[in-house]
Design an enzyme around this catalytic site. Sequence first.
Site, PDB file in Angstrom:
ATOM      1  CE  LYS A  94     -13.189 -52.577  53.654  1.00 50.44           C
ATOM      2  NZ  LYS A  94     -12.865 -51.252  53.088  1.00 50.44           N
ATOM      3  CE1 TYR A 102     -19.223 -50.311  46.552  1.00 46.90           C
ATOM      4  CE2 TYR A 102     -17.724 -50.850  48.342  1.00 46.90           C
ATOM      5  CZ  TYR A 102     -17.909 -50.799  46.864  1.00 46.90           C
ATOM      6  OH  TYR A 102     -17.091 -50.729  46.083  1.00 46.90           O
ATOM      7  CG  ASP A 144     -19.677 -57.822  52.443  1.00 49.84           C
ATOM      8  OD1 ASP A 144     -18.703 -57.980  53.041  1.00 49.84           O
ATOM      9  OD2 ASP A 144     -19.929 -56.990  51.759  1.00 49.84           O
TER      10      ASP A 144
HETATM   11  N1  PMP Z   1     -17.985 -55.470  51.262  1.00 46.84           N
HETATM   12  C1  PMP Z   1     -17.927 -54.359  52.269  1.00 46.84           C
HETATM   13  C2  PMP Z   1     -18.758 -54.399  53.316  1.00 46.84           C
HETATM   14  C3  PMP Z   1     -17.054 -53.332  51.977  1.00 46.84           C
HETATM   15  O1  PMP Z   1     -17.005 -52.233  52.826  1.00 46.84           O
HETATM   16  C4  PMP Z   1     -16.071 -53.338  50.788  1.00 46.84           C
HETATM   17  C5  PMP Z   1     -15.034 -52.218  50.755  1.00 46.84           C
HETATM   18  N2  PMP Z   1     -15.164 -51.316  51.369  1.00 46.84           N
HETATM   19  C6  PMP Z   1     -16.226 -54.287  50.066  1.00 46.84           C
HETATM   20  C7  PMP Z   1     -17.073 -55.408  49.946  1.00 46.84           C
HETATM   21  C8  PMP Z   1     -15.312 -54.254  48.691  1.00 46.84           C
HETATM   22  O2  PMP Z   1     -13.819 -54.659  49.105  1.00 46.84           O
HETATM   23  P1  PMP Z   1     -12.628 -54.080  48.183  1.00 46.84           P
HETATM   24  O3  PMP Z   1     -12.683 -52.647  48.182  1.00 46.84           O
HETATM   25  O4  PMP Z   1     -11.585 -54.720  48.922  1.00 46.84           O
HETATM   26  O5  PMP Z   1     -12.877 -55.039  46.824  1.00 46.84           O
END
Ligand code: PMP
Length: 437
Positions: free
Chosen positions: A273, A150, A245
């Site tokens: 995060k 994700y 990511d």
């Molecule tokens: N990339 C990863 C690996 C994530 O875990 C998340 C959110 N859990 C995101 C991108 C998206 O981040 P956000 O919810 O701050 O938009």
Amino acid sequence: MSPTEPEATGRSAALFARARQVMPGGVSSPVRAFGAVGGTPRFVDHAAGARLFDVDGREYIDFVMSWGPLILGHAHPDVIAAVQAAALRGTTYGAPHQGEVELAELVVASYPGIERVRFTSSGTEATQSAIRLARGATGRDRIVKFAGCYHGHADGLLVEAGSGAATFGQPSSAGVPAVIAGLTSVLPLDDEAALAELFRAHGGEVAAVIIEPVPANHGLLPQRREFLAALRQQCTAHGALLIFDEVISGFRVALGGAAEIYDLRPDLATFGKILGGGLPCGAFAGRAQLMEQLAPAGRTYHAGTLSGNPLAMAAGLVTLRALQDRSVYRTLVARGARLQAAMTAAIAAAQWPVRCEVLGSLFWFAVGARTTLRRPDQIDRGAAARYRTFFHACLQRGVNLAPSAFEVGFLSTAHGDAEIDTAAAVFTAALQEAFAR
Ligand code: PMP
């Protein structure tokens, strides 16, 4: 509703009913609605350290930790003090300020192989903009992602995604144009042959490959270093950019994220995060030659009204400064190991078909698994149903896990041995309940 789910009464239930009248599904982000586990979401009154307190006066040891940002625990006094001090000087300027320079310097010093950082307001913006930069830099359109990973909710990335999308069994979302999804190729994790085949056939079209180097949005699916190294090698050989990511793994699995633990260097890395210490924040980063292709220096556009927000920078600075002391990671790893040891012993004694997977301060109960899983299609099909019972049994005993079988648990420095031991006892009792039926 299953018998284990408590009656929807009290203030949380009343607030949820009100919320549903004015907010789709009653929530600001889908998984929070308890759709995958049934029952009524708890509305939070306040949180401190490892604990969450709901509006009905119940207390929980929290392992959601806002889905990852709170590595120092909820409402850490130093973070709160820094945010308060920053707020007194103005909540947003829309102009450069010292805090963003300091945080960027700290990110560059912490993460291997990067020279420039651009701040965003979320992880989604970070991945979306990293991909635009990769397309701009390579002049190619195709991107490659991995099934179960994700990367936020940008159109081209909502293809066979994890997290909420996994929970709801939607491999992609309505509203994503086929022409956009068609530019995204999806590969299986842990499969060098599929990787080589895709690059053999389409290598010259690929702008970027994006991966969660520690996949943690469809369960916790640790990858073999050889696989990640093969990915690095294929990207280099075909002129495609590799994007790690690290929105979850960055500053968590090590100060230098997965790049540090696997000793591999992506071309671009995305963060969120922990970077914002619990305030809205994300970033993407890479070498100067690549990052300077962003506006204003270059031709690839990215901007944001609240990018580099002074409150987020202040919270992020306190958090990243605390993490410069590498003993923090040794402590977190020890806590994760303590949880894993307790659970592995309890599981073995009872012979439950479940595995407690731990990577540093991330953990996940892999229902049906005996060994480490590396791909989402290896996850037992009955996992979600078992998890409903397990989840509610934990919640009733004062332990808050993510309301989905496919989301991981997060430890923080506020989770001491006492919290770990209490939680292990609760998990054991809850597994007993889950496997009794
Ligand atoms: N990339 C990863 C690996 C994530 O875990 C998340 C959110 N859990 C995101 C991108 C998206 O981040 P956000 O919810 O701050 O938009």
